[in-house]
Each structure stands twice: as C-alpha cells, then as structure tokens.
Design a protein around this motif. Structure first.
Motif, PDB file in Angstrom:
ATOM      1  N   PHE A  28      27.022  39.023  58.810  1.00 35.71           N
ATOM      2  CA  PHE A  28      28.151  39.108  57.892  1.00 35.71           C
ATOM      3  C   PHE A  28      27.930  40.235  56.880  1.00 35.71           C
ATOM      4  CE2 PHE A  28      30.128  37.964  53.801  1.00 35.71           C
ATOM      5  CZ  PHE A  28      31.467  37.970  54.205  1.00 35.71           C
ATOM      6  N   VAL A  29      28.978  41.029  56.667  1.00 37.44           N
ATOM      7  CA  VAL A  29      28.917  42.143  55.713  1.00 37.44           C
ATOM      8  C   VAL A  29      30.105  42.009  54.759  1.00 37.44           C
ATOM      9  CG1 VAL A  29      28.897  44.640  55.407  1.00 37.44           C
ATOM     10  CG2 VAL A  29      27.898  43.625  57.487  1.00 37.44           C
ATOM     11  N   GLU A  30      29.836  42.054  53.471  1.00 35.04           N
ATOM     12  CA  GLU A  30      30.904  41.959  52.472  1.00 35.04           C
ATOM     13  C   GLU A  30      31.727  43.237  52.438  1.00 35.04           C
ATOM     14  OE1 GLU A  30      28.872  41.244  48.838  1.00 35.04           O
ATOM     15  OE2 GLU A  30      28.392  39.146  49.314  1.00 35.04           O
ATOM     16  N   MET A  31      32.903  43.125  51.831  1.00 33.22           N
ATOM     17  CA  MET A  31      33.718  44.313  51.596  1.00 33.22           C
ATOM     18  C   MET A  31      33.039  45.198  50.554  1.00 33.22           C
ATOM     19  SD  MET A  31      37.573  42.688  51.478  1.00 33.22           S
ATOM     20  CE  MET A  31      38.060  41.365  52.585  1.00 33.22           C
ATOM     21  N   ARG A  32      33.261  46.487  50.663  1.00 36.80           N
ATOM     22  CA  ARG A  32      32.705  47.487  49.755  1.00 36.80           C
ATOM     23  C   ARG A  32      31.174  47.437  49.763  1.00 36.80           C
ATOM     24  NH1 ARG A  32      35.904  51.091  49.787  1.00 36.80           N
ATOM     25  NH2 ARG A  32      34.825  52.016  47.987  1.00 36.80           N
ATOM     26  N   LYS A  33      30.613  47.163  50.937  1.00 28.74           N
ATOM     27  CA  LYS A  33      29.169  47.103  51.087  1.00 28.74           C
ATOM     28  C   LYS A  33      28.687  48.318  51.885  1.00 28.74           C
ATOM     29  CE  LYS A  33      25.270  44.656  50.741  1.00 28.74           C
ATOM     30  NZ  LYS A  33      24.715  44.168  49.464  1.00 28.74           N
ATOM     31  N   SER A  34      27.622  48.937  51.436  1.00 29.50           N
ATOM     32  CA  SER A  34      27.083  50.104  52.134  1.00 29.50           C
ATOM     33  C   SER A  34      26.210  49.661  53.302  1.00 29.50           C
ATOM     34  CB  SER A  34      26.260  50.977  51.180  1.00 29.50           C
ATOM     35  OG  SER A  34      27.068  51.489  50.140  1.00 29.50           O
ATOM     36  N   ILE A  35      26.476  50.231  54.463  1.00 24.21           N
ATOM     37  CA  ILE A  35      25.658  49.941  55.644  1.00 24.21           C
ATOM     38  C   ILE A  35      25.353  51.257  56.363  1.00 24.21           C
ATOM     39  CG2 ILE A  35      26.583  47.609  55.993  1.00 24.21           C
ATOM     40  CD1 ILE A  35      28.357  48.728  58.183  1.00 24.21           C
ATOM     41  N   VAL A  36      24.311  51.239  57.133  1.00 28.13           N
ATOM     42  CA  VAL A  36      23.962  52.386  57.960  1.00 28.13           C
ATOM     43  C   VAL A  36      24.138  51.961  59.420  1.00 28.13           C
ATOM     44  CG1 VAL A  36      22.186  54.031  58.620  1.00 28.13           C
ATOM     45  CG2 VAL A  36      22.332  53.244  56.239  1.00 28.13           C
ATOM     46  N   PRO A  37      25.154  52.442  60.081  1.00 23.01           N
ATOM     47  CA  PRO A  37      25.392  52.033  61.476  1.00 23.01           C
ATOM     48  C   PRO A  37      24.215  52.407  62.367  1.00 23.01           C
ATOM     49  CG  PRO A  37      27.294  53.189  60.557  1.00 23.01           C
ATOM     50  CD  PRO A  37      26.178  53.381  59.585  1.00 23.01           C
ATOM     51  N   THR A  38      23.924  51.500  63.291  1.00 26.98           N
ATOM     52  CA  THR A  38      22.842  51.750  64.250  1.00 26.98           C
ATOM     53  C   THR A  38      23.390  51.883  65.674  1.00 26.98           C
ATOM     54  OG1 THR A  38      22.512  49.366  64.495  1.00 26.98           O
ATOM     55  CG2 THR A  38      21.158  50.506  62.857  1.00 26.98           C
ATOM     56  N   GLY A  39      24.668  52.044  65.747  1.00 33.03           N
ATOM     57  CA  GLY A  39      25.313  52.192  67.053  1.00 33.03           C
ATOM     58  C   GLY A  39      26.790  52.366  66.832  1.00 33.03           C
ATOM     59  N   ASP A  40      27.580  51.954  67.797  1.00 30.81           N
ATOM     60  CA  ASP A  40      29.028  52.038  67.637  1.00 30.81           C
ATOM     61  C   ASP A  40      29.463  51.230  66.422  1.00 30.81           C
ATOM     62  OD1 ASP A  40      29.146  53.577  69.891  1.00 30.81           O
ATOM     63  OD2 ASP A  40      29.578  51.881  71.224  1.00 30.81           O
ATOM     64  N   MET A  41      30.362  51.817  65.624  1.00 30.07           N
ATOM     65  CA  MET A  41      30.810  51.182  64.374  1.00 30.07           C
ATOM     66  C   MET A  41      32.022  50.287  64.676  1.00 30.07           C
ATOM     67  SD  MET A  41      29.987  50.950  61.258  1.00 30.07           S
ATOM     68  CE  MET A  41      30.632  50.416  59.701  1.00 30.07           C
ATOM     69  N   VAL A  42      31.767  49.018  64.955  1.00 30.22           N
ATOM     70  CA  VAL A  42      32.834  48.058  65.232  1.00 30.22           C
ATOM     71  C   VAL A  42      32.705  46.909  64.238  1.00 30.22           C
ATOM     72  CG1 VAL A  42      33.863  46.491  66.906  1.00 30.22           C
ATOM     73  CG2 VAL A  42      32.851  48.650  67.680  1.00 30.22           C
ATOM     74  N   LEU A  43      33.694  46.795  63.365  1.00 33.27           N
ATOM     75  CA  LEU A  43      33.717  45.729  62.367  1.00 33.27           C
ATOM     76  C   LEU A  43      34.761  44.693  62.772  1.00 33.27           C
ATOM     77  CD1 LEU A  43      33.618  47.799  59.056  1.00 33.27           C
ATOM     78  CD2 LEU A  43      31.702  46.639  60.171  1.00 33.27           C
ATOM     79  N   THR A  44      34.386  43.439  62.721  1.00 34.23           N
ATOM     80  CA  THR A  44      35.321  42.350  63.003  1.00 34.23           C
ATOM     81  C   THR A  44      35.607  41.612  61.698  1.00 34.23           C
ATOM     82  OG1 THR A  44      34.392  42.078  65.222  1.00 34.23           O
ATOM     83  CG2 THR A  44      35.712  40.262  64.347  1.00 34.23           C
ATOM     84  N   VAL A  45      36.893  41.482  61.372  1.00 34.56           N
ATOM     85  CA  VAL A  45      37.280  40.815  60.122  1.00 34.56           C
ATOM     86  C   VAL A  45      36.928  39.329  60.202  1.00 34.56           C
ATOM     87  CG1 VAL A  45      39.215  40.163  58.628  1.00 34.56           C
ATOM     88  CG2 VAL A  45      39.120  42.456  59.630  1.00 34.56           C
ATOM     89  N   VAL A  46      36.321  38.831  59.130  1.00 31.87           N
ATOM     90  CA  VAL A  46      35.996  37.405  59.017  1.00 31.87           C
ATOM     91  C   VAL A  46      36.977  36.778  58.034  1.00 31.87           C
ATOM     92  CG1 VAL A  46      34.243  35.703  58.395  1.00 31.87           C
ATOM     93  CG2 VAL A  46      33.570  37.865  59.486  1.00 31.87           C
ATOM     94  N   GLN A  47      37.609  35.711  58.450  1.00 31.95           N
ATOM     95  CA  GLN A  47      38.626  35.085  57.594  1.00 31.95           C
ATOM     96  C   GLN A  47      38.475  33.574  57.609  1.00 31.95           C
ATOM     97  OE1 GLN A  47      42.128  36.479  59.801  1.00 31.95           O
ATOM     98  NE2 GLN A  47      42.508  34.365  60.445  1.00 31.95           N
ATOM     99  N   GLU A  48      39.130  32.946  56.645  1.00 34.10           N
ATOM    100  CA  GLU A  48      39.183  31.496  56.604  1.00 34.10           C
ATOM    101  C   GLU A  48      40.552  31.073  56.098  1.00 34.10           C
ATOM    102  OE1 GLU A  48      36.282  30.021  53.860  1.00 34.10           O
ATOM    103  OE2 GLU A  48      37.353  30.733  52.083  1.00 34.10           O
ATOM    104  N   ASP A  49      40.966  29.889  56.485  1.00 29.62           N
ATOM    105  CA  ASP A  49      42.230  29.356  55.993  1.00 29.62           C
ATOM    106  C   ASP A  49      42.067  28.918  54.537  1.00 29.62           C
ATOM    107  OD1 ASP A  49      43.441  29.721  58.439  1.00 29.62           O
ATOM    108  OD2 ASP A  49      43.009  27.684  59.131  1.00 29.62           O
ATOM    109  N   LYS A  50      43.095  29.189  53.735  1.00 28.36           N
ATOM    110  CA  LYS A  50      43.098  28.696  52.365  1.00 28.36           C
ATOM    111  C   LYS A  50      43.571  27.245  52.347  1.00 28.36           C
ATOM    112  CE  LYS A  50      44.126  33.147  50.109  1.00 28.36           C
ATOM    113  NZ  LYS A  50      45.101  33.868  49.257  1.00 28.36           N
TER     114      LYS A  50
END
Length: 198
Positions: A28-50
């Motif tokens: 899990f990676v938070e929004m506005r978080k710095s990361i260094v990709p180690t391969g293809d940059m594919v982000l999957t949105v994580v969500q929850e119901d309110k």
C-alpha cells in the motif's frame, strides 16, 4: 526507472466511496508519497465504502443522506427545520427517541438517525390571550401546566375547545403545531356582611 515518482492525489465523484491510496507491487502506498519504481509503474487505486447515514426528517426539511469515512467521527449536518411552532430536538438512533446521537463518536456501520421535534402548545384564555406555553416532543403528550390565576375568577379546568364541551386529555400525543388548550373559569362573587345590631 531509478527516478523518484510522487503518487498523485485522486478523488472519487461517488461520495459513497473513499479513496485511500494505491497498491504498488502488493504494497500500500499513500497519496503524495515518493516512491522509486523498480519496474513497470502500475498503480492500483485502493478504496473503501463510506458509512451511509440516513436522516429521517419526520416531516422536516433538511439533508436526507450523508457519508462518513470509516473510523472517523461524522460531520454534524445543519439542523433541519420545520414549520413555525416547532423546535429541533436533536438526532436519535431509534424511533422512540431513547438514545441521542451527538456526533461525538465513530459509527461502525450504516446508520439511521431520527429527527426529534418539539412543539409549542398554547394554553389560552377564552378571549384568545395566551396564559402560558407548554412544550411537547413529537408523538408525546404535553405536561399539565397547572392552574393559572385570574382576578375575580376561579380556575375550573383545561378544555380542548372554546365551548368547553370536552376536557383536554393530557395523555394525547402532540403530532402537529398550533395545539390550543382553553381555560374555563368560574366567576367568584364577593359577599359582604353588614352588622346592623347597633
């Protein structure tokens, strides 16, 4: 590859959905978080119901639904309104108004809240003068205010009509504005005695 990437801030157009951040390579990676990709940059949105809050207005006007992020205290909506003669008595977790909710703790599931209304009851003289006020919760009776006073008269009882044909029933629930109750009086005659023995 090898460069620092800052994850974006994303929002949902669906107010019932809370976007938490992203999943990248099973982490899990938070929004506005710095990361260094180690391969293809594919982000999957994580969500929850309110959590959905349904407001039962009981004849009032106001917001009918709102949503709260899980594990956070919901924001209290603007108080609803009703016609003149009504006061808002708060939000309750049950239709019998036994458990009040004051938006001071977290809700853990979808919740129904019920608006409680307070009505003014007008205790009047037969000429229309308001002698006193009473307050009654929606669906509950008003308390007997006791006996008023009037110079030269004795209070008889409270009546449901100006013709004094029916005593007012203080067990009657109040469900609307403008309830009037009328005082019946009996004139008190002053009798004077004169000593004529002298």
């Amino acid at each position: 590859k090898g460069q620092t990437y800052v994850t974006p801030t994303v929002t949902s157009k669906n107010e019932a959905i809370h976007l938490l951040g992203f999943e990248y390579r099973n982490e899990f990676v938070e929004m506005r978080k710095s990361i260094v990709p180690t391969g293809d940059m594919v982000l999957t949105v994580v969500q929850e119901d309110k959590i959905q809050i349904h407001y039962h207005l009981n004849g009032g006007t106001g917001k009918e639904y709102s949503y709260a992020v899980q594990e956070t205290v919901p924001v209290k909506p603007t108080d609803p309104t009703k016609e003149n003669g009504c006061g808002f008595g708060g939000w309750y977790l049950d239709e019998q108004f036994t458990e009040k909710y004051t938006f001071n703790y977290v809700l853990t599931e979808d919740t129904q809240l019920y608006a409680k209304w307070t009505y003014y009851v007008y205790f009047k003289d037969v000429n229309g003068t308001i002698l006193m006020y009473g307050l009654a919760d929606h669906g509950y009776p008003v308390s007997n205010p006791g006996a008023p006073t009037k110079s030269g008269y004795k209070f008889v009882n409270w009546y449901a009509d100006m013709a004094f044909t029916m005593l007012y029933d203080f067990n009657q629930p109040i469900n609307s504005v403008g309830k009037e109750v009328f005082a019946k009086w009996a004139e008190v005659y002053k009798v004077s005695y004169y000593d004529q023995s002298f």
